[in-house]
Design a protein around this motif. Structure first.
Motif, mmCIF file in Angstrom:
data_model
loop_
_atom_site.group_PDB
_atom_site.id
_atom_site.type_symbol
_atom_site.label_atom_id
_atom_site.label_comp_id
_atom_site.label_asym_id
_atom_site.label_seq_id
_atom_site.Cartn_x
_atom_site.Cartn_y
_atom_site.Cartn_z
ATOM 1 N N HIS A 155 0.822 -1.209 0.000
ATOM 2 C CA HIS A 155 0.000 0.000 0.000
ATOM 3 C C HIS A 155 0.859 1.264 0.000
ATOM 4 N N ARG A 156 1.845 1.318 0.898
ATOM 5 C CA ARG A 156 2.687 2.508 0.976
ATOM 6 C C ARG A 156 3.497 2.693 -0.304
ATOM 7 N N PHE A 157 4.029 1.598 -0.810
ATOM 8 C CA PHE A 157 4.814 1.679 -2.043
ATOM 9 C C PHE A 157 3.967 2.225 -3.187
ATOM 10 N N ARG A 158 2.756 1.706 -3.355
ATOM 11 C CA ARG A 158 1.904 2.125 -4.465
ATOM 12 C C ARG A 158 1.543 3.611 -4.365
ATOM 13 N N GLU A 159 1.185 4.067 -3.165
ATOM 14 C CA GLU A 159 0.770 5.458 -3.038
ATOM 15 C C GLU A 159 1.946 6.419 -3.195
ATOM 16 N N PHE A 172 8.762 9.738 -3.520
ATOM 17 C CA PHE A 172 8.690 9.268 -4.898
ATOM 18 C C PHE A 172 10.034 8.678 -5.336
ATOM 19 N N GLU A 173 11.126 9.336 -4.988
ATOM 20 C CA GLU A 173 12.456 8.826 -5.325
ATOM 21 C C GLU A 173 12.657 7.421 -4.754
ATOM 22 N N THR A 174 12.256 7.243 -3.488
ATOM 23 C CA THR A 174 12.409 5.946 -2.844
ATOM 24 C C THR A 174 11.587 4.880 -3.552
ATOM 25 N N ALA A 175 10.353 5.226 -3.931
ATOM 26 C CA ALA A 175 9.468 4.265 -4.593
ATOM 27 C C ALA A 175 10.012 3.867 -5.965
ATOM 28 N N VAL A 176 10.586 4.808 -6.701
ATOM 29 C CA VAL A 176 11.167 4.487 -8.010
ATOM 30 C C VAL A 176 12.332 3.512 -7.846
ATOM 31 N N GLY A 177 13.166 3.749 -6.840
ATOM 32 C CA GLY A 177 14.251 2.808 -6.571
ATOM 33 C C GLY A 177 13.732 1.422 -6.245
ATOM 34 N N LEU A 178 12.663 1.353 -5.439
ATOM 35 C CA LEU A 178 12.060 0.066 -5.106
ATOM 36 C C LEU A 178 11.492 -0.619 -6.346
ATOM 37 N N LEU A 179 10.890 0.159 -7.239
ATOM 38 C CA LEU A 179 10.329 -0.413 -8.459
ATOM 39 C C LEU A 179 11.402 -1.160 -9.252
ATOM 40 N N PHE A 180 12.561 -0.525 -9.427
ATOM 41 C CA PHE A 180 13.624 -1.182 -10.189
ATOM 42 C C PHE A 180 14.219 -2.356 -9.407
ATOM 43 N N PHE A 181 14.187 -2.278 -8.089
ATOM 44 C CA PHE A 181 14.599 -3.416 -7.272
ATOM 45 C C PHE A 181 13.653 -4.589 -7.492
#
Length: 318
Positions: A155-159, A172-181
């Motif tokens: 939930h937190r990642f998506r929002e 947003f920067e953190t979430a983009v990094g997680l996406l590529f992870f």
């Protein structure tokens, strides 16, 4: 002897780079030297094509000539954790092969069942296995499953990846990094470290390849403060310092495509920058959930860059 011959090369690593196409050369450890023997394969799996859906695995195949296909087959072992695996095979001469003067190519669909988590595919020529690949199946992304234990339903990642309001840049920067992870990259989150000055937000390394993504993030317009020019300069510098690597510049924004300036997008494309808008990030996330990884992402980015070059060439011709 290699270095002292009439056509000198800098040892086995240099030979591997020049004649085997291995940009990273050979791995040499302090305590021992590892020598890898690389032989051409008459029939092989095309790792860049292997994907999965809820119903089947689609695997790509390559062959040097029709004669090799006659003696080749593909075998597989599929199953879910804790369950007995199922096995099967198919003669490759039954596939539809095509080629335009180069290697022959074909695709094969292998059916799977609900709950299957992993498939290992083997290519056989005669009685010898010449190639293998393990394909993660739909919903089997271990990185996503592990993150889900601390962030239920992510939930937190998506929002943070697709924010309702374009105002929280650090999240947003953190979430983009997680996406590529989640997509299988090894991510170096530079934005989390203080004192790095004008460093990009992330470096993302594609495993088992020489590809490095240089990623910059923004929640709004993509050229605020000259962000595009700075990203181009940083990626070019990285490319010069890592001459054996392929460096791709990526600019991710939380804004929608129709909210961006055409002038800014064209400026980014002229500098060979891949622009990812809100819709693109959603597509990448859907792909991660479906089992896609870094290979598919790199292939997509290369295609996007090539299409941008074609558009620019067409514009000049017109």
């Amino acid at each position: 002897m290699i270095r002292g011959g009439p056509n000198p090369y800098d040892g086995l690593p240099d030979l591997a780079r020049r004649f085997c196409g291995r940009l990273r050369g050979l791995e040499v450890h302090r305590t021992c030297t590892v020598v890898e023997l690389v032989a051409p394969m008459a029939v092989r799996l095309d790792l860049g094509v292997a994907t999965s859906s809820a119903e089947c695995i689609t695997v790509g195949l390559r062959a040097a000539a029709e004669a090799y296909v006659e003696e080749a087959r593909i075998a597989w072992t599929i199953g879910a954790a804790g369950q007995p695996p199922r096995s099967g095979s198919s003669e490759l001469r039954e596939c539809q092969w095509a080629g335009d003067g180069g290697p022959l190519r074909a695709r094969l669909d292998i059916p799977i069942r609900r709950g299957d988590s992993r498939a290992t595919l083997f290519t056989h020529v005669g009685d010898r296995c010449v190639d293998r690949v393990t394909v993660p199946l739909l919903g089997a992304n271990t990185r996503i499953k592990a993150h889900n234990t601390v962030d239920p339903d992510l939930h937190r990642f998506r929002e943070q990846l697709l924010p309702a309001k374009l105002e929280k840049s650090r999240e947003f920067e953190t979430a983009v990094g997680l996406l590529f992870f989640f997509l299988g990259f090894h991510v170096d989150p530079l934005s989390a470290l203080k004192g790095l000055g004008d460093a990009v937000d992330h470096l993302a390394h594609a495993p088992a390849s020489s590809v490095i993504l240089v990623i910059e993030c923004t929640v709004g317009p993509i050229d605020t403060g000259g962000k595009i020019g700075k990203l181009i300069n940083r990626s070019q510098q990285t490319g010069r310092e890592l001459a054996d690597s392929e460096v791709i510049a990526v600019l991710a924004t939380a804004a929608r495509r129709d909210e961006l300036s055409d002038v800014e997008v064209e400026k980014a494309e002229r500098g060979d920058v891949v622009v990812l808008c809100r819709g693109d990030l959603q597509e990448l996330w859907d792909g991660a959930e479906a089992g896609k990884g870094s290979t598919e992402v790199v292939r997509r980015f290369r295609r996007d860059l090539e299409m941008a070059r074609v558009r620019r060439a067409s514009g000049r011709i017109g």
